[in-house]
Each structure stands twice: as structure tokens, then as C-alpha cells.
Design an enzyme around this catalytic site. Structure first.
Site, PDB file in Angstrom:
ATOM      1  N   LYS A   5      -5.077  -3.098 -11.487  1.00  0.00           N
ATOM      2  CA  LYS A   5      -6.118  -2.090 -11.716  1.00  0.00           C
ATOM      3  C   LYS A   5      -6.829  -2.305 -13.050  1.00  0.00           C
ATOM      4  CE  LYS A   5      -4.471   1.244  -8.467  1.00  0.00           C
ATOM      5  NZ  LYS A   5      -3.281   2.001  -8.169  1.00  0.00           N
ATOM      6  N   LYS A  62      -8.315  -0.107   0.673  1.00  0.00           N
ATOM      7  CA  LYS A  62      -9.535   0.685   0.470  1.00  0.00           C
ATOM      8  C   LYS A  62     -10.356   0.160  -0.694  1.00  0.00           C
ATOM      9  CE  LYS A  62      -6.967   4.561   2.028  1.00  0.00           C
ATOM     10  NZ  LYS A  62      -6.095   5.631   1.717  1.00  0.00           N
ATOM     11  N   LYS A  80      -4.311  -8.255   0.987  1.00  0.00           N
ATOM     12  CA  LYS A  80      -4.014  -7.213   1.967  1.00  0.00           C
ATOM     13  C   LYS A  80      -5.255  -6.396   2.314  1.00  0.00           C
ATOM     14  CE  LYS A  80      -3.054  -3.392  -1.098  1.00  0.00           C
ATOM     15  NZ  LYS A  80      -2.522  -2.055  -1.139  1.00  0.00           N
TER      16      LYS A  80
HETATM   17  P1  AMP Z   1      -2.584   3.660   0.033  1.00  0.00           P
HETATM   18  O1  AMP Z   1      -3.720   3.528   0.999  1.00  0.00           O
HETATM   19  O2  AMP Z   1      -2.597   2.620  -1.020  1.00  0.00           O
HETATM   20  O3  AMP Z   1      -2.364   5.042  -0.446  1.00  0.00           O
HETATM   21  O4  AMP Z   1      -1.264   3.317   0.865  1.00  0.00           O
HETATM   22  C1  AMP Z   1      -0.658   4.278   1.670  1.00  0.00           C
HETATM   23  C2  AMP Z   1       0.454   3.641   2.461  1.00  0.00           C
HETATM   24  O5  AMP Z   1      -0.068   2.621   3.299  1.00  0.00           O
HETATM   25  C3  AMP Z   1       1.530   2.992   1.588  1.00  0.00           C
HETATM   26  O6  AMP Z   1       2.769   3.183   2.202  1.00  0.00           O
HETATM   27  C4  AMP Z   1       1.159   1.545   1.612  1.00  0.00           C
HETATM   28  O7  AMP Z   1       2.286   0.716   1.450  1.00  0.00           O
HETATM   29  C5  AMP Z   1       0.600   1.400   3.024  1.00  0.00           C
HETATM   30  N1  AMP Z   1      -0.396   0.319   3.049  1.00  0.00           N
HETATM   31  C6  AMP Z   1      -1.618   0.300   2.445  1.00  0.00           C
HETATM   32  N2  AMP Z   1      -2.254  -0.868   2.697  1.00  0.00           N
HETATM   33  C7  AMP Z   1      -1.403  -1.607   3.463  1.00  0.00           C
HETATM   34  C8  AMP Z   1      -1.466  -2.901   4.048  1.00  0.00           C
HETATM   35  N3  AMP Z   1      -2.545  -3.664   3.933  1.00  0.00           N
HETATM   36  N4  AMP Z   1      -0.393  -3.338   4.760  1.00  0.00           N
HETATM   37  C9  AMP Z   1       0.704  -2.551   4.908  1.00  0.00           C
HETATM   38  N5  AMP Z   1       0.832  -1.332   4.392  1.00  0.00           N
HETATM   39  C10 AMP Z   1      -0.203  -0.849   3.681  1.00  0.00           C
END
Ligand code: AMP
Length: 332
Positions: free
Chosen positions: A112, A198, A195
Site C-alpha cells: 500500500k 478491487k 490476484k
Molecule cells: P478484500 O476484498 O480484500 O476485503 O478481501 C475479502 C476476502 O476475500 C478475504 O478473505 C480475501 O482473502 C478474499 N480475497 C480477496 N481477493 C481474493 C483473491 N483474488 N483470491 C482469493 N481470495 C481473495
């Protein structure tokens, strides 16, 4: 007694396929086996200074999509992080024993800082402490998350154990990342690099709410190359990522078919991407319909949020009462 599970999703709006396969799909399965708390991490999202209108809209969107995916508010506790002030209080206590050096070494912090060197605020640095508070407040032992969260889980164990040692009590149990799959899931994006996420730029993520046209367009623009130049050659990252996405959304037969074509140097990326897009459209279709239905039912959303906050606070206030007692905040 059932084991306790906690997991959250940032409230930066809209769930993508990575969120679903990395985390939310497990939530749906877990809710009948465990005592589950699922929350929208709206305090965490303040690190990027959203406008009040954007913040509110994004929180609503995530709540709607959680419900559309199949989280049952009668079975699981689903709530907004900001509705449970006990989390912020525990965050404050844990911050007293979280050290600058270890927080600066966190991979997500370093990422970040690299992405936004002008906004390195204290909230960003202490992001893993707030995440530890989210988990420890319910004394959870299992946290369904994607692979990207592994290091944060390790930090949550560190902060919990440190608290236990300081007050000489086996108070917080150790939380571990959980998945039904063989290993933690990492869903790749369409940009040929890391990965799906967002914050990884437009076009990298396919959202559950994307229309079929948008999905077709995004997939058709996914990065590929000039094609294999030798039989059975190892795939470069961008191509491997698309195959990985196909493994997630398509049938085994479809995947085998394109694997064989790649290995025989006969693959046509146009056909491959078309199939991938159609299978993405198919797997996300039921969510799209439910999202639209639920989004228009404000009364229902209000009830869900209120009921979830009540249940979450019941558990959180019990922990905070005990924590205060342990720390030495006691009545005269
Ligand atoms: P976030 O969108 O960063 O708040 O992630 C929310 C949840 O989604 C967390 O458990 C992350 O580990 C999972 N997550 C987000 N992006 C991925 C991805 N590309 N592959 C697998 N899990 C993801």
C-alpha cells in the site's frame, strides 16, 4: 459447543469472483457447522478517505451481495464493523503491544505504501491490529480467508498471544485461516499479473454484479501472448492465470479440452476466452438476479443490519468486559 468463525470483507464496494471463491463460498458452507460472524469492514475502509455518500453506498452494496450469495442472517451473524464499538476499543488495547517494526514489515502495508506513498496514515500501519481485534473480539478460532490474508492471521495470533502473556491468562484462542479446499485460494486477475482485486485497476476483476456484456468485454481484453511455441510447454503467468480461472468456473471436461489444445499448440485464444466468459456468466447469473431483488428492499436490509449488530454486540461486549477486568479497569 460449536467453534467460532469470523471473517470480513472490505466495504470498498462490489464482490468479485476472487472474494466469492476465496472467502464467501466457504462462509455459506460454514454457517451450518459453526458459530459464524461475518462483517463488513467499513472501519478499515476509512484508510482511503471515502466520501460519506460513497462509504454508505459501498456498505449497502456489500451487505446486499453477502445476502445474495446465500448468507442467512437467521443462521449467521452478519453485521457492520462500525456498529460494534467494542471492536474499536479492543483495537486500542491491542495497539499498545503492536510494534512499529513488525507492522512495517507486513507485505500488505508495504504494497500500500508503494501504491500510495502520499497517504501512509497510522490506520494503514495498524490495519492488521484492527483485523486482529475483529477476530479476537469473538474469540474465533477459524477464519475463512484467501491466501492473501495468511500473514494477517499470523499477526492476529501474535497479538492475541502477547495479550495472554502480558496478563498471564490463556484468554484469547489462536485463530487460523480456514478453507474447505486443499490450500488457501488465490484467484488470479485478468491483467496477467497477480490476484484479482478491487485495487488492481479497471478490468482486472470480474464482479458478481457485472452484466454478461461487461464480463465478455473484460475477458476478451485479458492479457495473452502469441501462443505456445513448443508442445507441452510451461505456460507463462498470464496464460496460467486464465487457465486457473477456467478451473474455477468451468467443468473439468472444458478445462481438459483447452489444456490438450494448448499442449498440442492448437489453442485459439479467442475461443478459449469466449468459453471462459460464458462460464463466468453462468456461474455468476444466480447472484446477479438476487442482488437486484435484495437491493430494492431497504426495510429488509435495515432489519438485517440491526439484528446482526445486536447479536455481534452481545458477544463483543462480553469479551470487552472480561478484557477490561484483566487489564485492571475494575469498579471500586
Ligand atoms: P478484500 O476484498 O480484500 O476485503 O478481501 C475479502 C476476502 O476475500 C478475504 O478473505 C480475501 O482473502 C478474499 N480475497 C480477496 N481477493 C481474493 C483473491 N483474488 N483470491 C482469493 N481470495 C481473495
Amino acid at each position: 459447543m460449536k467453534e467460532t468463525v469470523v471473517s470480513g470483507i472490505r466495504s470498498t464496494g462490489k464482490l468479485h469472483i476472487g472474494n466469492y471463491y476465496g472467502a464467501v463460498k466457504s462462509f455459506i458452507q460454514m454457517q451450518h457447522e459453526y458459530n459464524c460472524y461475518f462483517f463488513i469492514a467499513d472501519l478499515h475502509s476509512l484508510t482511503t478517505h471515502p466520501t460519506p455518500a460513497d462509504l454508505h453506498g459501498n456498505i449497502k452494496q456489500v451487505l446486499v451481495e453477502y445476502l445474495a450469495c446465500g448468507i442467512d442472517p437467521e443462521v449467521s451473524t452478519i453485521y457492520l464493523q462500525s456498529d460494534v464499538p467494542e471492536i474499536a476499543e479492543l483495537y486500542l488495547y491491542l495497539n499498545m503491544n503492536a510494534y512499529k517494526g513488525e507492522l512495517e514489515r507486513s507485505t500488505s502495508f508495504k504494497d500500500k505504501v508503494r501504491a500510495n506513498p502520499d497517504n501512509v496514515n497510522a490506520g494503514l500501519l495498524t490495519y492488521p491490529v484492527l483485523m486482529a481485534a475483529d477476530i479476537l473480539i469473538h474469540k474465533a478460532t477459524k477464519v475463512p480467508v484467501g491466501k492473501d490474508q495468511e500473514q494477517h492471521l499470523e499477526m492476529a495470533r501474535t497479538f492475541g498471544n502477547r495479550f495472554n502473556r502480558l496478563y498471564n491468562q490463556e484468554y484469547f484462542p489462536e485463530p487460523y485461516a480456514f478453507t474447505y479446499a486443499k490450500g488457501l485460494v488465490k484467484v488470479p486477475g485478468l491483467d496477467g499479473k497477480g490476484k484479482m482485486g478491487k485495487s488492481e485497476g479497471e478490468g482486472n476483476a470480474v464482479y458478481l454484479s457485472d452484466t454478461p456484456e461487461v464480463i465478455r468485454k473484460k475477458v476478451s481484453k485479458a492479457v495473452t501472448d502469441g501462443g505456445p511455441t513448443a508442445p507441452n510447454q510451461e505456460k507463462p503467468e498470464a496464460i496460467q492465470n486464465l487457465f486457473e480461472l477456467m478451473r474455477i468456473v468451468s467443468s473439468a471436461d472444458t478445462l481438459d479440452h483447452f489444456e490438450a489444445q494448448y499442449n498440442a499448440m492448437a489453442i485459439r485464444y479467442g475461443d478459449f476466452k469466449k468459453q471462459l466468459a460464458e462460464d463466468m456468466i453462468l456461474t455468476t447469473a444466480p447472484f446477479r438476479e438476487r442482488i437486484n431483488e435484495i437491493a430494492s428492499d431497504t426495510d429488509y436490509l435495515r432489519k438485517v443490519a440491526r439484528y446482526g449488530a445486536e447479536k455481534a454486540r452481545e458477544s463483543a461486549s462480553k469479551t470487552i468486559k472480561e478484557v477490561r477486568e484483566l487489564i485492571g479497569f475494575r469498579s471500586f
